[in-house]
Design an enzyme around this catalytic site. Structure first.
Site, PDB file in Angstrom:
ATOM      1  N   LYS A   1       6.557  14.147  20.130  1.00 20.95           N
ATOM      2  CA  LYS A   1       7.798  13.880  19.403  1.00 20.95           C
ATOM      3  C   LYS A   1       7.852  12.381  19.159  1.00 20.95           C
ATOM      4  CE  LYS A   1      11.109  16.473  17.920  1.00 20.95           C
ATOM      5  NZ  LYS A   1      11.152  17.918  17.656  1.00 20.95           N
TER       6      LYS A   1
ATOM      7  N   ASP B   1      12.369  16.099  11.621  1.00 21.48           N
ATOM      8  CA  ASP B   1      13.370  16.535  12.592  1.00 21.48           C
ATOM      9  C   ASP B   1      14.682  15.973  12.028  1.00 21.48           C
ATOM     10  OD1 ASP B   1      13.387  17.792  15.527  1.00 21.48           O
ATOM     11  OD2 ASP B   1      14.857  16.197  15.554  1.00 21.48           O
TER      12      ASP B   1
HETATM   13  N1  GLU Z   1      11.107  19.161  14.627  1.00 23.90           N
HETATM   14  C1  GLU Z   1      10.790  20.547  14.580  1.00 23.90           C
HETATM   15  C2  GLU Z   1      10.905  21.138  15.978  1.00 23.90           C
HETATM   16  O1  GLU Z   1      11.735  20.718  16.751  1.00 23.90           O
HETATM   17  C3  GLU Z   1       9.493  20.833  13.884  1.00 23.90           C
HETATM   18  C4  GLU Z   1       8.282  20.151  14.407  1.00 23.90           C
HETATM   19  C5  GLU Z   1       7.040  20.338  13.533  1.00 23.90           C
HETATM   20  O2  GLU Z   1       7.091  21.029  12.542  1.00 23.90           O
HETATM   21  O3  GLU Z   1       6.015  19.765  13.921  1.00 23.90           O
HETATM   22  O4  GLU Z   1      10.221  22.056  16.360  1.00 23.90           O
END
Ligand code: GLU
Length: 453
Positions: free
Chosen positions: A134, A174
């Site tokens: 993240k 996100d």
């Molecule tokens: N931010 C999204 C999540 O919390 C997607 C992450 C992504 O597609 O890599 O899963």
């Protein structure tokens, strides 16, 4: 064999948490997310020497790598601005690090570690070869011009590019990072490296390697998951009143799928307040909200168009009578008081569309009284389609919308099955929190053990 008293204790939740908090003080959101998992995993692995001797769970709670960097950019008035950027690479046992970037003033290391930790389990549940990460920044996109966002994204990528790659780490969106930002980030990566590496980011525009359904995937997936949970008790979303929070992509498309499945969505919100439409937000009204949001307007505008609906400034929607609650905004948006309100109104189903939207206290109140879907299962549809975007990029092909939606549905059904397999004990109803945590944990720990120390 040399024996030492372990620094880490994975046989007792409180001792484990004391150690974790000592190593990572001042990170309350991270502690919260680990505690929720530890309460399930520690009793499960206590007697498994292979896992405890290799301190597998402890290793999972320590990010493999954390990058923290300075971002300098210029605003429209020529002022020099400073923000902080991060990438937390949590676990790559199953595949390249994978997870979103969040641009929001609240972003700090605690929030990104909680999100990265959760991502480990979520990505494992999809069954795809995805590790977990993240990242993001405390940059606030609200009120910024398009050019300011572009300048910020360029500066952000100027540092991030050295830590990512199609086989290394694949960021996506996100909160605060959507198609526009991913486009700008992709453009800058291409400028810096000179390579068209479509697999380096997901959530891209359709003309340069993006996947159909990616925008809708998290929300659609959450609604499909809810439908599966209800099907398991011979019910469905049809005619059910649903309170949805948020008005980003997760909330909008969760609402859309609920409506398509016959449910009645009565609320949506943003950080300023929520709208309540007793008659239900139908496809036409939702299209209006999507329009408002793409013009970057606030949800309060809705009541100007639909006079029978009401707007509640400064409040969250959990006091609205509803059979099901879909928190799709942000972390800790359902606290103990909200949980009491939901129960008073006979809410029977809570589906976490956002990451960790329920506080531990609220969850403890709700867990025996409602069917509860944790985020790592219910919102895995987004990253699942990201994983399939990577597959399409590797193939240099794109799959059709129907095919993508079918794959998304199949993945959500498979996650549901895994939750049932690991969360059903005796005659008790399925515990989806237990099921999701154990299923995700076993997949990652299996790979970690196979790789050796
Ligand atoms: N931010 C999204 C999540 O919390 C997607 C992450 C992504 O597609 O890599 O899963």
């Amino acid at each position: 064999m040399p024996q030492r008293k372990p620094t880490y204790d994975s046989t007792n939740v409180e001792r484990f948490m004391t150690g974790l908090i000592r190593r990572a003080p001042h990170e309350p959101e991270f502690h919260q997310s680990v505690r929720e998992v530890a309460e399930v995993i520690i009793p499960h692995i206590r007697k498994n020497d292979r896992i405890t001797n290799a301190i597998v769970f402890e290793r999972m709670t320590e990010p493999e790598r954390v990058f923290m960097f300075r971002i300098i950019w210029e605003d429209d008035n020529g002022n020099v601005r400073l923000n902080r950027g991060y990438r937390v690479q949590f676990n790559n046992a199953l595949g390249p690090y994978k997870g979103g970037l969040r641009f929001h003033p609240s972003v700090n290391i605690s929030i990104l570690k909680f999100l990265g930790f959760e991502q480990t389990f979520k990505n494992a549940l999809t069954g795809l070869p995805l590790g977990a990460a993240k990242g993001g920044s405390d940059f606030n996109p609200r009120g910024k011009s398009d050019k300011e966002v572009l300048r910020f994204c360029k500066s952000f990528m100027l540092e991030l590019f050295r830590h990512i790659g199609p086989n290394l780490d694949v960021p996506a969106g996100d909160i605060g990072v959507g198609e526009r930002e991913i486009g700008y980030l992709f453009g800058q990566y291409k400028r810096i490296t000179g390579e068209f590496a479509s697999g380096v980011l997901t959530g891209k525009g359709l003309t340069f390697g993006g996947s159909l359904i990616r925008r809708e995937a998290t929300g659609y997936g959450a609604a499909y998951f809810a439908e599966e949970m209800l099907n398991a008790v011979n019910d469905g979303l049809k005619d059910k009143t649903c309170a949805v929070s948020g008005s980003g992509n997760v909330a909008l498309y969760c609402a859309q799928k609920i409506i398509q499945l016959g449910g009645r969505v009565v609320t949506m919100s943003d950080s300023d307040g929520f709208i309540y439409d007793k008659e239900g937000i139908d496809e036409k009204k939702l299209a209006r909200i999507i329009e408002l949001k793409s013009a970057r307007m606030r949800i309060r505008e809705y009541v100007k168009h639909y006079k029978k609906a009401s707007y509640h400034a400064g409040k969250r929607p959990w006091g609205a009578p509803a059979f099901a609650a879909f928190p799709c905004a942000t972390q800790n948006e359902i606290d103990i008081e909200d949980a009491k309100r939901l129960l008073k109104n006979k809410c029977r189903l809570v589906v976490e569309g956002a990451n960790m939207p329920t506080t531990i206290g609220a969850y403890k109140l709700l867990r025996d009284k409602v069917i509860f879907a944790p985020a790592k299962a219910a919102n895995a549809g987004g990253v699942a389609i990201s994983g399939l975007e990577m597959s399409q990029n590797s193939l240099r092909l794109s799959w059709s919308e129907d095919e993508m939606e079918e794959r998304l549905r199949d993945i959500m059904i498979s996650i549901h099955k895994q939750c049932v397999t690991h969360g059903k004990q005796g005659k008790k109803p399925v515990d989806y929190v237990v099921g999701a945590n154990i299923a995700g944990f076993l997949r990652v720990s299996d790979a970690m053990l196979a790789h050796g120390v």
